[in-house]
Design a protein around this motif. Structure first.
Motif, mmCIF file in Angstrom:
data_model
loop_
_atom_site.group_PDB
_atom_site.id
_atom_site.type_symbol
_atom_site.label_atom_id
_atom_site.label_comp_id
_atom_site.label_asym_id
_atom_site.label_seq_id
_atom_site.Cartn_x
_atom_site.Cartn_y
_atom_site.Cartn_z
ATOM 1 N N ASN A 1 47.209 -5.601 26.751
ATOM 2 C CA ASN A 1 47.251 -4.210 27.206
ATOM 3 C C ASN A 1 47.036 -4.169 28.715
ATOM 4 O O ASN A 1 46.048 -4.717 29.223
ATOM 5 C CB ASN A 1 46.165 -3.409 26.493
ATOM 6 N N PRO A 2 47.940 -3.537 29.481
ATOM 7 C CA PRO A 2 47.824 -3.578 30.949
ATOM 8 C C PRO A 2 46.680 -2.765 31.522
ATOM 9 O O PRO A 2 46.463 -2.818 32.731
ATOM 10 C CB PRO A 2 49.172 -3.034 31.426
ATOM 11 N N LEU A 3 45.926 -2.036 30.690
ATOM 12 C CA LEU A 3 44.736 -1.353 31.200
ATOM 13 C C LEU A 3 43.508 -2.259 31.174
ATOM 14 O O LEU A 3 42.489 -1.940 31.793
ATOM 15 C CB LEU A 3 44.455 -0.081 30.397
ATOM 16 N N GLY B 1 41.296 -2.313 34.407
ATOM 17 C CA GLY B 1 41.216 -3.759 34.522
ATOM 18 C C GLY B 1 42.573 -4.431 34.434
ATOM 19 O O GLY B 1 43.611 -3.829 34.671
ATOM 20 N N ASP B 2 42.534 -5.715 34.088
ATOM 21 C CA ASP B 2 43.707 -6.560 33.865
ATOM 22 C C ASP B 2 44.347 -7.087 35.142
ATOM 23 O O ASP B 2 45.450 -7.624 35.100
ATOM 24 C CB ASP B 2 44.769 -5.844 33.011
ATOM 25 N N ALA B 3 43.692 -6.967 36.286
ATOM 26 C CA ALA B 3 44.239 -7.599 37.489
ATOM 27 C C ALA B 3 44.048 -9.111 37.399
ATOM 28 O O ALA B 3 43.171 -9.618 36.689
ATOM 29 C CB ALA B 3 43.555 -7.058 38.739
ATOM 30 N N SER C 1 53.637 -3.682 41.361
ATOM 31 C CA SER C 1 54.772 -2.842 40.992
ATOM 32 C C SER C 1 54.393 -1.546 40.301
ATOM 33 O O SER C 1 55.013 -0.513 40.535
ATOM 34 C CB SER C 1 55.725 -3.635 40.097
ATOM 35 N N SER C 2 53.417 -1.566 39.410
ATOM 36 C CA SER C 2 53.109 -0.382 38.612
ATOM 37 C C SER C 2 51.601 -0.197 38.512
ATOM 38 O O SER C 2 50.826 -1.069 38.858
ATOM 39 C CB SER C 2 53.705 -0.518 37.208
ATOM 40 N N GLY C 3 51.222 0.975 37.993
ATOM 41 C CA GLY C 3 49.812 1.246 37.779
ATOM 42 C C GLY C 3 49.173 1.945 38.962
ATOM 43 O O GLY C 3 49.820 2.276 39.947
ATOM 44 N N LEU D 1 39.748 -6.813 38.533
ATOM 45 C CA LEU D 1 39.447 -7.886 37.605
ATOM 46 C C LEU D 1 38.641 -7.311 36.444
ATOM 47 O O LEU D 1 37.813 -6.403 36.634
ATOM 48 C CB LEU D 1 38.645 -8.984 38.288
ATOM 49 N N ASP D 2 38.854 -7.827 35.239
ATOM 50 C CA ASP D 2 38.110 -7.292 34.097
ATOM 51 C C ASP D 2 36.601 -7.432 34.308
ATOM 52 O O ASP D 2 35.828 -6.539 33.947
ATOM 53 C CB ASP D 2 38.536 -7.999 32.812
#
Length: 234
Positions: free
Chosen positions: A161-163, A183-185, A195-197, A202-203
């Motif tokens: 999940n990209p969040l 998160g998810d960097a 590109s998005s978000g 970092l989590d």
């Protein structure tokens, strides 16, 4: 499963590099370049987290320089209340006000939506391992994300999940700004435009921010002086 890393690669433009041939009669001259200073060992708080519903791997050694580590520092905004969050998209940093004297500083990466909105909002709510519900505007650009639309219930929480592990949701005048801190960097993204978000962390860092966050606190996003980055990212 369509992961954040796979859809972020969609539409990427490959660059071509040209090489110049050195004339044979020109003597070659080696140029010594100074060796890069080794990156010191990471603090323990960037280690693996095994107490979450989904495992969070440790940040690999050697990829996160000290200037990108979260740290406590003198508060640049001593007049702001405890819990205030200030985001500078151009500098790719987020500050959390702890007291008039101290603030926590986090390095972030900034997506297109992170450059497109500015102002002061309210931290309406936070979520652990949130569902990702793709906004209609993003589906217009990337129709393949339709399965994760609001109408379809979004994407399940988890490592794809990209969040990521946490998300902070910003509202203004009672309306969702669609601006998220989440998160998810990955370390290589920090300090860069992606590109998005909106604002990626970092989590390990977004969990720390989540634990410190104050419900209803002000979140100020400073105006970006790089509007050209928005068009480049879309």
């Amino acid at each position: 499963m369509l992961t954040r890393r796979s859809f972020a690669a969609l539409g990427a433009v490959a660059g071509l590099s040209a090489c110049a041939r050195v004339p044979e009669e020109a003597p070659s001259r080696a140029v010594a370049t100074p060796a890069a200073a080794p990156i010191p060992p990471l603090p323990d708080f960037y280690g693996a987290i095994t107490t979450e519903p989904f495992p969070i791997p440790a940040i690999p050694e050697g990829v996160l320089p000290p200037e990108s580590w979260r740290r406590e520092m003198p508060n640049p905004w001593p007049d702001r209340r405890r819990g205030t969050i200030i985001i500078d998209p151009d500098a790719a940093v987020l500050h959390f006000v702890q007291s008039p004297e101290q603030a926590m500083r986090y390095r972030v990466s900034v997506g297109a939506e992170g450059f497109a909105w500015e102002g002061t909002a309210r931290l309406q709510f936070t979520r652990k391992w949130p569902r990702w519900k793709v906004p209609a505007t993003m589906i217009e650009r990337q129709p393949e994300l339709e399965p994760y639309s609001v109408a379809n219930g979004g994407m399940d929480p988890g490592p794809d999940n990209p969040l990521g592990a946490r998300a902070l949701y910003l509202f203004k005048n009672g309306k969702d700004t669609l601006y998220r801190v989440h998160g998810d960097a990955v370390p290589q993204e920090l300090g860069k435009a992606v590109s998005s978000g909106c604002i990626r962390m970092l989590d390990q860092d977004v969990i720390d921010l989540y634990d410190r966050s104050v419900h209803g606190a002000e979140v100020t996003v400073l105006p970006s002086m790089k509007p050209q980055q928005v068009s480049q990212l879309y």
